[in-house]
Design an enzyme around this catalytic site. Structure first.
Site, short mmCIF file in Angstrom:
data_model
loop_
_atom_site.label_atom_id
_atom_site.label_comp_id
_atom_site.label_asym_id
_atom_site.label_seq_id
_atom_site.Cartn_x
_atom_site.Cartn_y
_atom_site.Cartn_z
N LYS A 210 0.84 -1.21 0.00
CA LYS A 210 0.00 0.00 0.00
C LYS A 210 0.87 1.26 0.00
O LYS A 210 0.61 2.20 -0.75
CB LYS A 210 -0.93 0.03 1.22
CG LYS A 210 -1.92 -1.12 1.28
CD LYS A 210 -2.90 -0.97 2.43
CE LYS A 210 -2.29 -1.07 3.82
NZ LYS A 210 -1.71 -2.40 4.16
N ARG B 226 -9.62 0.77 8.96
CA ARG B 226 -9.29 -0.64 9.22
C ARG B 226 -10.40 -1.34 9.99
O ARG B 226 -10.24 -2.54 10.31
CB ARG B 226 -7.99 -0.73 10.03
CG ARG B 226 -6.75 -0.99 9.17
CD ARG B 226 -5.58 -0.64 10.01
NE ARG B 226 -4.43 -1.44 9.86
CZ ARG B 226 -3.25 -0.95 9.41
NH1 ARG B 226 -3.16 0.28 8.96
NH2 ARG B 226 -2.20 -1.70 9.39
N ARG C 222 11.59 -5.81 4.42
CA ARG C 222 11.45 -4.43 3.92
C ARG C 222 12.14 -3.39 4.79
O ARG C 222 12.34 -3.58 5.97
CB ARG C 222 9.98 -4.08 3.68
CG ARG C 222 9.19 -3.80 4.91
CD ARG C 222 7.77 -3.45 4.54
NE ARG C 222 6.96 -3.33 5.73
CZ ARG C 222 5.67 -3.09 5.73
NH1 ARG C 222 5.01 -2.96 4.60
NH2 ARG C 222 5.01 -2.99 6.86
N ARG D 155 11.30 -1.14 10.36
CA ARG D 155 10.30 -0.90 11.39
C ARG D 155 10.40 -1.92 12.52
O ARG D 155 10.63 -3.09 12.26
CB ARG D 155 8.89 -0.98 10.79
CG ARG D 155 8.50 0.29 10.09
CD ARG D 155 7.21 0.15 9.34
NE ARG D 155 6.14 -0.54 10.06
CZ ARG D 155 4.92 -0.69 9.56
NH1 ARG D 155 4.63 -0.21 8.36
NH2 ARG D 155 4.01 -1.33 10.24
N ARG E 270 -0.58 -9.13 13.27
CA ARG E 270 -1.13 -8.09 12.38
C ARG E 270 -2.03 -8.73 11.31
O ARG E 270 -3.05 -8.17 10.93
CB ARG E 270 0.02 -7.29 11.74
CG ARG E 270 0.66 -6.33 12.75
CD ARG E 270 2.06 -5.94 12.39
NE ARG E 270 2.15 -5.09 11.22
CZ ARG E 270 3.28 -4.86 10.56
NH1 ARG E 270 4.42 -5.41 10.95
NH2 ARG E 270 3.28 -4.07 9.52
P1 AMP Z 1 0.85 0.21 9.22
O1 AMP Z 1 2.01 1.13 9.07
O2 AMP Z 1 -0.32 0.66 8.41
O3 AMP Z 1 1.21 -1.23 8.98
O4 AMP Z 1 0.38 0.31 10.75
C1 AMP Z 1 1.26 -0.05 11.80
C2 AMP Z 1 0.45 -0.26 13.08
O5 AMP Z 1 -0.21 0.96 13.44
C3 AMP Z 1 -0.66 -1.29 12.99
O6 AMP Z 1 -0.21 -2.61 13.22
C4 AMP Z 1 -1.62 -0.80 14.07
O7 AMP Z 1 -1.14 -1.14 15.36
C5 AMP Z 1 -1.51 0.72 13.94
N1 AMP Z 1 -2.48 1.28 12.96
C6 AMP Z 1 -2.21 1.93 11.79
N2 AMP Z 1 -3.33 2.34 11.19
C7 AMP Z 1 -4.35 1.93 11.98
C8 AMP Z 1 -5.77 2.04 11.89
N3 AMP Z 1 -6.36 2.64 10.85
N4 AMP Z 1 -6.50 1.50 12.89
C9 AMP Z 1 -5.93 0.90 13.97
N5 AMP Z 1 -4.60 0.76 14.10
C10 AMP Z 1 -3.81 1.27 13.13
#
Ligand code: AMP
Length: 210
Positions: free
Chosen positions: A14, A89, A123, A157, A168
């Site tokens: 994404k 989400r 990554r 990360r 996740r």
């Molecule tokens: P991402 O960078 O999108 O993979 O997000 C990393 C982490 O941030 C996720 O595993 C969640 O813990 C939190 N997170 C990011 N976006 C959301 C969202 N829209 N709703 C809930 N948690 C989120």
């Protein structure tokens, strides 16, 4: 204000596609994951509240996320819409978004679970410009140097490890994937095969957005 949502499991690409689509659509990219990581880094109240969930690979509570988005859409660059990456989400997040902006397209990047762990664990990204790379699938041309901006500040990360990825993915299947049906019913849901070359995926996304 009409916005686009990029939807898909962790590691679907994404962020990579969002950067490319932003260049074509002019819509600013809004990644709730990036916003939360910045909040954690700066030790804000949001960051402190979110960290334990992120470290555990769980979703951060809806109220925190929805407040972040309500603030973000007030910024002047949001006037023509935004491109959301990793938001919404959950169904409550999608309901809140529908009160904030029209959504013209939901682009679902589909990648089988069996490919996700390898994609996430390899990554890394540039701390300066955000470009995303992968040890095997998309390495930097010169080792340790970002292809896009030439910085040597490349990072991985904290939550990109095998234990957290499983959590996740569970959160994705239980809480996020029901959104596919929710948006499909609105006729704005586009499925894109994300298990291909990055350029091919971008091409299909841009076609879907026409
Ligand atoms: P991402 O960078 O999108 O993979 O997000 C990393 C982490 O941030 C996720 O595993 C969640 O813990 C939190 N997170 C990011 N976006 C959301 C969202 N829209 N709703 C809930 N948690 C989120």
């Amino acid at each position: 204000m009409t916005s686009i949502v990029l939807f898909g499991p962790p590691g679907a690409g994404k962020g990579t596609q969002a950067t490319r689509i932003t260049q074509s659509t002019g819509l600013p990219q809004v990644s709730t994951g990036d916003m939360l990581r910045a909040a954690v880094k700066h030790g804000t109240t949001t960051g402190i509240a979110a960290k334990e969930f992120m470290d555990a690979g769980k979703l951060v509570p809806d109220s925190i996320i929805i407040d972040l988005i309500r603030d973000r859409v007030k910024q002047p660059d949001a006037v023509n819409g935004l491109m959301f990456d990793g938001f919404p989400r959950t169904i409550p997040q999608a309901e809140a978004l529908s009160q904030i902006t029209d959504v013209s397209h939901v682009i679902a990047i589909e990648v089988p679970d069996s490919k996700i762990v390898e994609r996430i664990c390899g990554r890394y990204s540039c701390s300066v410009c955000g470009a995303v790379f992968h040890d095997k699938f998309n390495p930097t041309t010169s080792q340790g140097i970002c292809n896009e901006c030439g910085s040597s500040e490349l990072k991985r990360r904290a939550d990109d490890n095998e234990a957290t990825v499983t959590q996740r993915l569970d959160a994705y299947h239980q809480q996020t994937s029901p959104l596919a049906e929710w948006y499909d019913g609105q006729g704005i849901f586009h499925r894109i095969d994300g298990d291909r070359e990055i350029d091919e995926i971008t091409k299909d996304i841009l076609l879907a957005l026409q």
